[in-house]
Enzyme design. Structure first.
Site, short mmCIF file in Angstrom:
data_model
loop_
_atom_site.label_atom_id
_atom_site.label_comp_id
_atom_site.label_asym_id
_atom_site.label_seq_id
_atom_site.Cartn_x
_atom_site.Cartn_y
_atom_site.Cartn_z
N ALA A 29 37.97 32.31 37.18
CA ALA A 29 38.82 32.31 38.36
C ALA A 29 40.01 31.55 38.29
O ALA A 29 40.94 31.78 38.86
CB ALA A 29 37.82 31.40 39.55
N GLN A 37 35.07 36.69 34.17
CA GLN A 37 33.82 36.62 35.02
C GLN A 37 34.56 37.11 36.37
O GLN A 37 33.78 36.78 37.45
CB GLN A 37 33.74 34.97 35.27
N CYS A 50 26.75 54.52 54.13
CA CYS A 50 27.12 55.87 53.37
C CYS A 50 26.74 56.83 54.43
O CYS A 50 26.16 56.55 55.48
CB CYS A 50 26.34 55.91 52.27
N PHE A 82 36.54 28.67 42.50
CA PHE A 82 35.43 28.43 43.18
C PHE A 82 35.23 26.96 43.14
O PHE A 82 34.86 26.05 44.33
CB PHE A 82 34.17 28.80 42.59
N ARG A 83 35.68 26.16 42.30
CA ARG A 83 35.00 24.77 42.06
C ARG A 83 36.19 23.71 41.93
O ARG A 83 35.96 22.50 42.09
CB ARG A 83 34.23 24.58 40.78
N HIS A 87 30.88 39.81 36.16
CA HIS A 87 30.34 39.67 37.29
C HIS A 87 30.70 41.10 38.04
O HIS A 87 30.60 40.91 39.48
CB HIS A 87 30.91 38.31 37.83
N ILE A 102 36.11 39.41 39.36
CA ILE A 102 35.75 40.70 40.08
C ILE A 102 37.06 41.32 40.56
O ILE A 102 37.05 42.36 41.25
CB ILE A 102 34.91 40.44 41.15
N ASP A 103 38.46 40.66 40.31
CA ASP A 103 39.36 41.12 41.12
C ASP A 103 40.18 42.29 40.25
O ASP A 103 41.08 42.85 41.05
CB ASP A 103 40.46 39.89 41.30
P1 OAD Z 1 35.46 27.75 38.61
O1 OAD Z 1 36.06 27.81 39.93
O2 OAD Z 1 34.03 27.24 38.55
O3 OAD Z 1 36.39 27.16 37.55
C1 OAD Z 1 37.93 27.58 37.43
C2 OAD Z 1 38.38 26.54 36.51
O4 OAD Z 1 39.87 26.96 36.31
C3 OAD Z 1 38.38 24.98 37.03
O5 OAD Z 1 38.08 24.26 35.77
C4 OAD Z 1 39.94 24.76 37.14
O6 OAD Z 1 40.49 23.63 36.89
C5 OAD Z 1 40.33 26.01 36.30
N1 OAD Z 1 41.91 26.31 36.81
C6 OAD Z 1 42.29 26.57 38.06
N2 OAD Z 1 43.50 27.15 38.22
C7 OAD Z 1 43.84 27.41 36.68
C8 OAD Z 1 45.25 27.72 36.25
N3 OAD Z 1 46.26 28.10 36.81
N4 OAD Z 1 45.10 27.37 34.81
C9 OAD Z 1 44.05 26.96 34.14
N5 OAD Z 1 43.07 26.35 34.62
C10 OAD Z 1 42.97 26.52 35.95
O7 OAD Z 1 35.55 29.36 38.20
P2 OAD Z 1 34.60 30.21 37.19
O8 OAD Z 1 34.36 29.44 35.97
O9 OAD Z 1 35.30 31.59 36.94
O10 OAD Z 1 30.35 34.06 39.96
O11 OAD Z 1 33.26 30.42 37.94
C11 OAD Z 1 32.21 31.19 37.37
C12 OAD Z 1 31.44 31.93 38.46
O12 OAD Z 1 31.12 31.12 39.57
C13 OAD Z 1 32.59 32.98 39.08
O13 OAD Z 1 32.50 34.39 38.26
C14 OAD Z 1 31.72 33.28 40.32
C15 OAD Z 1 31.26 31.78 40.65
O14 OAD Z 1 29.83 31.55 41.36
C16 OAD Z 1 29.60 34.93 40.92
O15 OAD Z 1 30.13 35.03 41.86
C17 OAD Z 1 28.72 35.41 40.22
#
Ligand code: OAD
Length: 241
Positions: A24, A103, A150, A35-36, A121, A105-106
């Site tokens: 993300a 990961q 549908c 997300f986090r 995802h 979906i955009d």
């Molecule tokens: P997270 O939100 O868990 O992690 C995003 C990470 O990107 C964080 O550690 C931020 O510090 C970092 N970050 C944010 N902006 C940034 C930038 N411009 N440059 C570098 N780093 C940056 O997102 P994911 O790891 O993708 O799944 O989360 C994994 C999955 O959790 C998602 O695919 C989704 C979610 O639940 C589903 O929906 C199934």
């Protein structure tokens, strides 16, 4: 140019099978919240935690509420690719990058021109009828009220992997193959806490693992180069040659 980016530039120059593994954080510079992070989706207040709303059980039992959240929080039809997406597409076009494993979906990697993208995802652009399997574009979900249906009466479901659902086997196989054959793996914009996706980087056998993330992750210790920086800001500085 900073020393770390110079090192990354040299490694990119020396590599022919780069794979990018992202999350993300790759799209936050396009205005899509992650997300986090502290201002991310999981720190906002809802009646249920987003992990619950984005689960298969919730979709089945509270379909209307699921779609209310999904339309408000998961769809960004106006988002545009940023410098990270664009540079990766350029690297692929130059024959240096084999695949993007994401990961997200955009669909922003494809919008930037990337061809080989493994969407672990799923994708908001793909939607299908759960009864007759007819395909629908994102507009069908966006423009419908309550639960999208549908013509056959079945519910239209986004082709995104919800919690409790399995990843698509062919997508995982392709991603694993690309990662296993890579000579440079760049992991960026992901907290690496969601499995099985995060575990795929363990298939990497190459010498150089690069991590670009604003915050530290569990893989920092084994990375050969760590940049706690914005991925778009880092990648935009790379020359493709
Ligand atoms: P997270 O939100 O868990 O992690 C995003 C990470 O990107 C964080 O550690 C931020 O510090 C970092 N970050 C944010 N902006 C940034 C930038 N411009 N440059 C570098 N780093 C940056 O997102 P994911 O790891 O993708 O799944 O989360 C994994 C999955 O959790 C998602 O695919 C989704 C979610 O639940 C589903 O929906 C199934």
């Amino acid at each position: 140019m900073e020393e770390a980016i110079q090192t990354l530039q040299q490694w990119v120059d020396e590599s022919q099978h780069i794979v990018f593994f992202g999350g993300a954080g790759v799209s936050t510079e396009s205005g899509i919240p992650d997300f986090r992070s502290v201002d991310g989706l999981y720190h906002q207040q809802y009646s249920q935690p987003p992990e619950t709303i984005l689960s298969h059980t919730y979709f089945e039992r509270h379909t209307e509420e699921f779609f209310r959240f999904y339309r408000n929080k998961m769809l960004f039809p106006d988002a545009q690719p940023n410098n990270a997406h664009r540079k990766l597409a350029e690297l692929e076009q130059a024959g240096k990058l084999t695949a993007v494993v994401t990961q997200n979906i955009d669909g922003l990697h494809q919008k930037a021109g990337s061809q080989c993208v493994y969407e672990l995802h799923g994708a908001v652009s793909r939607n299908y009828c759960t009864r007759c399997h007819r395909f629908y574009p994102m507009d069908a979900v966006m423009q419908s009220e309550a639960v999208p249906h549908c013509d056959c009466g079945g519910i239209i479901k986004p082709d995104v992997v919800l919690y409790e659902e399995c990843l698509d086997n062919a997508t995982v196989d392709g991603a694993v193959r690309a990662i296993a054959q890579a000579d440079l793996l760049i992991v960026a914009g992901t907290s690496l806490v969601v499995y099985p996706a995060a575990g795929l980087i363990n298939y990497y056998r190459g010498r150089r693992l690069v991590l670009i993330n604003l915050e530290p992750t569990s893989a920092d210790a084994r990375a050969d180069l760590v940049l706690h920086d914005k991925v778009g800001r880092v990648l935009e500085q790379l020359q493709v040659r």
